[in-house]
Scaffold this motif. Structure first.
Motif, PDB file in Angstrom:
ATOM      1  N   GLU A   1      10.831  19.357   0.777  1.00  0.00           N
ATOM      2  CA  GLU A   1      11.682  20.463   0.330  1.00  0.00           C
ATOM      3  C   GLU A   1      11.148  21.800   0.830  1.00  0.00           C
TER       4      GLU A   1
ATOM      5  N   ARG B   1      12.018  21.983   4.436  1.00  0.00           N
ATOM      6  CA  ARG B   1      13.437  22.300   4.583  1.00  0.00           C
ATOM      7  C   ARG B   1      13.692  23.781   4.357  1.00  0.00           C
TER       8      ARG B   1
ATOM      9  N   ALA C   1      15.069  26.266   7.110  1.00  0.00           N
ATOM     10  CA  ALA C   1      16.260  27.084   6.840  1.00  0.00           C
ATOM     11  C   ALA C   1      15.943  28.563   7.043  1.00  0.00           C
TER      12      ALA C   1
END
Length: 263
Positions: A83, A86, A90
């Motif tokens: 996470e 990610r 992003a």
């Protein structure tokens, strides 16, 4: 006389049987006792093995539970890392998009600046031009002034055109436009009935550039001016010179026709 009787064989047999039975019963009892001890030991050993297996199974189960718990913790940490990655991807993707937009904007501004510079350079830097089949280098202002004078002539404003071409020749005496400017100046003067001035400029063109594409027309124009001045003899000489000097030109064809009319 007393009579002694011997025991009967049956009695001896019965006693033997009884003794045998007693011995067998004792043996059976001993055997049964032995078997009970063995059974108890076997049961005890079985219980011990069972307990050992149970304890071992519990130990293995506890180890597996600990391993599973460790795996869950590892998976949770891995999920957290994923996470986080990610989120970082992003964020970087957003930064990349912003950078791409900024880069595109910079490139666009750079292109606009380059175009602006090119336009300014074209306005001030000399450039190659082609007039009457001849190429030469001219300043942008020089080209604009020539085109402006020619535009005036084409509108039929001959006095203004005469002034514009005369001014051009004075301002740019070494210009590659000069022979053509002399030609159009002479034509403007002819239209303004300034025949002597026209003859002078046509002759200036021939002196400076006798091989100029406009030269045959200039000779023909001189003859036309001479005709207007009632100098037919001079016109015939000029037309003869034209036919001899430029025999393949269209002006030479026209000169022959006019010679036929003048004779």
């Amino acid at each position: 006389m007393s009579i002694h009787r011997n025991p009967s064989p049956w009695r001896h047999t019965a006693a033997a049987v009884a003794a045998a039975l007693c011995l067998g019963a004792s043996s059976l009892a001993s055997a049964a006792l032995f078997e009970d001890d063995e059974a108890r030991r076997a049961i005890l050993e079985l219980r011990q093995r069972t307990e050992a297996q149970r304890l071992n199974a519990e130990r293995v189960a506890e180890e597996q539970r600990q391993e599973i718990s460790q795996l869950r913790r590892s998976l949770l940490e891995l999920q957290t890392q994923i996470e986080a990655l990610r989120g970082e991807i992003a964020r970087q993707h957003g930064q990349n998009e912003q950078l791409l937009r900024e880069l595109a904007d910079i490139q666009r501004r750079q292109k606009d600046i380059a175009q602006g510079v090119d336009e300014r350079l074209r306005k001030v830097e000399p450039a190659k031009v082609s007039v009457d089949g001849r190429e030469f280098i001219a300043d942008p202002t020089e080209s604009r002034d020539f085109e402006a004078a020619l535009a005036i002539f084409r509108k039929g404003e001959f006095p203004a055109a005469q002034a514009a071409f005369a001014d051009f020749i004075k301002r740019y005496p070494q210009s590659g436009f000069r022979p053509t400017a002399l030609f159009w100046l002479g034509n403007a003067q002819y239209a303004n009935r300034d025949y002597r001035g026209a003859i002078a400029n046509f002759r200036a063109l021939l002196t400076a550039s006798p091989d100029h594409p406009r030269a045959p027309e200039a000779v023909l124009s001189i003859a036309n001016c001479q005709i207007e001045l009632k100098d037919n003899a001079g016109a015939r000489r000029t037309l003869d010179e034209l036919v001899k000097a430029y025999p393949q030109s269209e002006a030479a064809v026209a000169a022959k026709e006019r010679l036929a009319r003048l004779r």
